[in-house]
Motif scaffolding. Sequence first.
Motif, PDB file in Angstrom:
ATOM      1  N   VAL A 242      58.543  38.065  34.696  1.00 41.68           N
ATOM      2  CA  VAL A 242      59.051  38.757  35.884  1.00 41.68           C
ATOM      3  C   VAL A 242      57.881  39.195  36.758  1.00 41.68           C
ATOM      4  O   VAL A 242      56.898  39.728  36.261  1.00 41.68           O
ATOM      5  N   LYS A 243      58.007  38.972  38.059  1.00 44.13           N
ATOM      6  CA  LYS A 243      57.016  39.518  38.996  1.00 44.13           C
ATOM      7  C   LYS A 243      57.670  40.274  40.151  1.00 44.13           C
ATOM      8  O   LYS A 243      56.988  40.644  41.116  1.00 44.13           O
ATOM      9  N   ASP A 244      58.946  40.530  40.048  1.00 40.54           N
ATOM     10  CA  ASP A 244      59.660  41.324  41.043  1.00 40.54           C
ATOM     11  C   ASP A 244      59.375  42.804  40.797  1.00 40.54           C
ATOM     12  O   ASP A 244      59.649  43.326  39.707  1.00 40.54           O
ATOM     13  N   ASP A 245      58.831  43.481  41.790  1.00 41.72           N
ATOM     14  CA  ASP A 245      58.419  44.872  41.598  1.00 41.72           C
ATOM     15  C   ASP A 245      59.577  45.805  41.271  1.00 41.72           C
ATOM     16  O   ASP A 245      59.421  46.736  40.481  1.00 41.72           O
TER      17      ASP A 245
ATOM     18  N   THR B  27      47.693  49.620  24.505  1.00 42.78           N
ATOM     19  CA  THR B  27      47.023  50.925  24.441  1.00 42.78           C
ATOM     20  C   THR B  27      46.098  51.109  25.636  1.00 42.78           C
ATOM     21  O   THR B  27      46.051  52.196  26.241  1.00 42.78           O
ATOM     22  N   ARG B  28      45.399  50.045  26.001  1.00 39.98           N
ATOM     23  CA  ARG B  28      44.493  50.118  27.152  1.00 39.98           C
ATOM     24  C   ARG B  28      45.265  50.332  28.453  1.00 39.98           C
ATOM     25  O   ARG B  28      44.874  51.152  29.293  1.00 39.98           O
ATOM     26  N   ILE B  29      46.377  49.628  28.611  1.00 44.73           N
ATOM     27  CA  ILE B  29      47.208  49.815  29.809  1.00 44.73           C
ATOM     28  C   ILE B  29      47.743  51.239  29.851  1.00 44.73           C
ATOM     29  O   ILE B  29      47.732  51.902  30.889  1.00 44.73           O
ATOM     30  N   SER B  30      48.228  51.717  28.706  1.00 45.11           N
ATOM     31  CA  SER B  30      48.781  53.063  28.627  1.00 45.11           C
ATOM     32  C   SER B  30      47.749  54.103  29.070  1.00 45.11           C
ATOM     33  O   SER B  30      48.055  55.007  29.864  1.00 45.11           O
ATOM     34  N   LYS B  31      46.540  53.979  28.564  1.00 42.76           N
ATOM     35  CA  LYS B  31      45.486  54.933  28.933  1.00 42.76           C
ATOM     36  C   LYS B  31      45.204  54.880  30.434  1.00 42.76           C
ATOM     37  O   LYS B  31      45.023  55.921  31.078  1.00 42.76           O
ATOM     38  N   ASP B  32      45.178  53.674  30.986  1.00 41.81           N
ATOM     39  CA  ASP B  32      44.895  53.547  32.412  1.00 41.81           C
ATOM     40  C   ASP B  32      46.027  54.124  33.254  1.00 41.81           C
ATOM     41  O   ASP B  32      45.783  54.815  34.252  1.00 41.81           O
TER      42      ASP B  32
ATOM     43  N   ALA C  95      49.916  50.016  46.821  1.00 46.02           N
ATOM     44  CA  ALA C  95      48.944  50.091  47.913  1.00 46.02           C
ATOM     45  C   ALA C  95      47.572  49.582  47.474  1.00 46.02           C
ATOM     46  O   ALA C  95      46.851  48.943  48.247  1.00 46.02           O
ATOM     47  N   GLU C  96      47.217  49.858  46.223  1.00 47.92           N
ATOM     48  CA  GLU C  96      45.898  49.462  45.727  1.00 47.92           C
ATOM     49  C   GLU C  96      45.818  47.990  45.349  1.00 47.92           C
ATOM     50  O   GLU C  96      44.839  47.305  45.672  1.00 47.92           O
ATOM     51  N   PHE C  97      46.856  47.482  44.677  1.00 44.63           N
ATOM     52  CA  PHE C  97      46.804  46.129  44.123  1.00 44.63           C
ATOM     53  C   PHE C  97      47.660  45.119  44.885  1.00 44.63           C
ATOM     54  O   PHE C  97      47.590  43.925  44.612  1.00 44.63           O
ATOM     55  N   GLY C  98      48.464  45.590  45.803  1.00 43.33           N
ATOM     56  CA  GLY C  98      49.357  44.701  46.536  1.00 43.33           C
ATOM     57  C   GLY C  98      50.751  44.665  45.962  1.00 43.33           C
ATOM     58  O   GLY C  98      51.724  44.432  46.679  1.00 43.33           O
ATOM     59  N   SER C  99      50.871  44.869  44.663  1.00 45.65           N
ATOM     60  CA  SER C  99      52.170  44.889  43.992  1.00 45.65           C
ATOM     61  C   SER C  99      51.986  45.420  42.581  1.00 45.65           C
ATOM     62  O   SER C  99      50.871  45.397  42.031  1.00 45.65           O
TER      63      SER C  99
ATOM     64  N   ALA D  87      50.967  42.430  40.382  1.00 44.09           N
ATOM     65  CA  ALA D  87      49.542  42.072  40.361  1.00 44.09           C
ATOM     66  C   ALA D  87      48.796  42.921  39.340  1.00 44.09           C
ATOM     67  O   ALA D  87      47.908  42.411  38.627  1.00 44.09           O
ATOM     68  N   TYR D  88      49.134  44.187  39.255  1.00 45.26           N
ATOM     69  CA  TYR D  88      48.480  45.062  38.282  1.00 45.26           C
ATOM     70  C   TYR D  88      48.825  44.646  36.859  1.00 45.26           C
ATOM     71  O   TYR D  88      47.933  44.414  36.027  1.00 45.26           O
ATOM     72  N   PHE D  89      50.108  44.547  36.558  1.00 47.07           N
ATOM     73  CA  PHE D  89      50.507  44.304  35.170  1.00 47.07           C
ATOM     74  C   PHE D  89      50.108  42.908  34.689  1.00 47.07           C
ATOM     75  O   PHE D  89      49.640  42.744  33.555  1.00 47.07           O
ATOM     76  N   TRP D  90      50.272  41.900  35.540  1.00 41.54           N
ATOM     77  CA  TRP D  90      49.937  40.551  35.091  1.00 41.54           C
ATOM     78  C   TRP D  90      48.437  40.343  34.943  1.00 41.54           C
ATOM     79  O   TRP D  90      47.995  39.433  34.240  1.00 41.54           O
ATOM     80  N   ALA D  91      47.638  41.192  35.565  1.00 42.07           N
ATOM     81  CA  ALA D  91      46.193  41.125  35.347  1.00 42.07           C
ATOM     82  C   ALA D  91      45.838  41.525  33.913  1.00 42.07           C
ATOM     83  O   ALA D  91      44.733  41.229  33.441  1.00 42.07           O
ATOM     84  N   HIS D  92      46.786  42.177  33.215  1.00 40.15           N
ATOM     85  CA  HIS D  92      46.571  42.596  31.837  1.00 40.15           C
ATOM     86  C   HIS D  92      47.275  41.673  30.837  1.00 40.15           C
ATOM     87  O   HIS D  92      47.372  42.018  29.654  1.00 40.15           O
ATOM     88  N   GLU D  93      47.743  40.532  31.275  1.00 38.92           N
ATOM     89  CA  GLU D  93      48.408  39.608  30.356  1.00 38.92           C
ATOM     90  C   GLU D  93      47.459  39.204  29.237  1.00 38.92           C
ATOM     91  O   GLU D  93      46.321  38.797  29.490  1.00 38.92           O
TER      92      GLU D  93
END
Length: 217
Positions: free
Chosen positions: A45-48, A165-170, A127-131, A134-140
């Motif tokens: 999924v990439k729908d925000d 865990t890394r995503i959660s912390k961020d 605003a920072e990543f465009g969507s 984009a943020y979540f899939w960069a952590h795939e």
Amino acid sequence: MTDESRNAEPIDGLLIGADGKARCWWHGGKDDYILYHDREWGRPVKDDRTLFEKICLEGFQSGLSWYTILRKRENFRAAFANFDMDKVAAFTQADIERCLADEGIVRHRRKIESTINNAARAQEMRAEFGSLAAYFWAHEPGPQDRPDQCSFEQLRQLGKTDISTRISKDLKKRGWSFVGPTTVYAFMQAMGLVNDHLDGCCCRDEIESLRATFKRP
């Protein structure tokens, strides 16, 4: 996955349905849960809007089962403006009280307030990543981060990973709440960032094909 589904004991983690198809055990034979398993869980999924909805509902799941949330999902959508992050970010104290009075959802003040807070944080992320995508899939996770597939026993025990865990912390640093490592990993499983359909499940190969052709944001 849910706490209740972890107690199932099918052979190799698969249940054979009335249609003769083998599926991951956790749907427990419930018709609506089977539909969720077949048509949603693990599809990329990439729908925000969908991503925002899912991470919010995973937060509401904390301490409960996903099936409980799934059965109330339409009520949640009605209560939270179909998870339009801009509309939810503008919720007021009156909206909080309205949600607390809504018997169709989980009436937990902190989780309701968290959803409103996270909508504002989602706006900042967009605003920072465009969507959000984009943020979540960069952590795939990459091939080096996980085996080709998990065994039944591995998947039953899997609640979080180094990446979740890394995503959660961020996310927490960014001001999000109710986004612990287990919540984030459940989100990753559901939104297709990983394919945790078991080997032999009727959906596994289809999900692999979808992920192979999926255009990452």
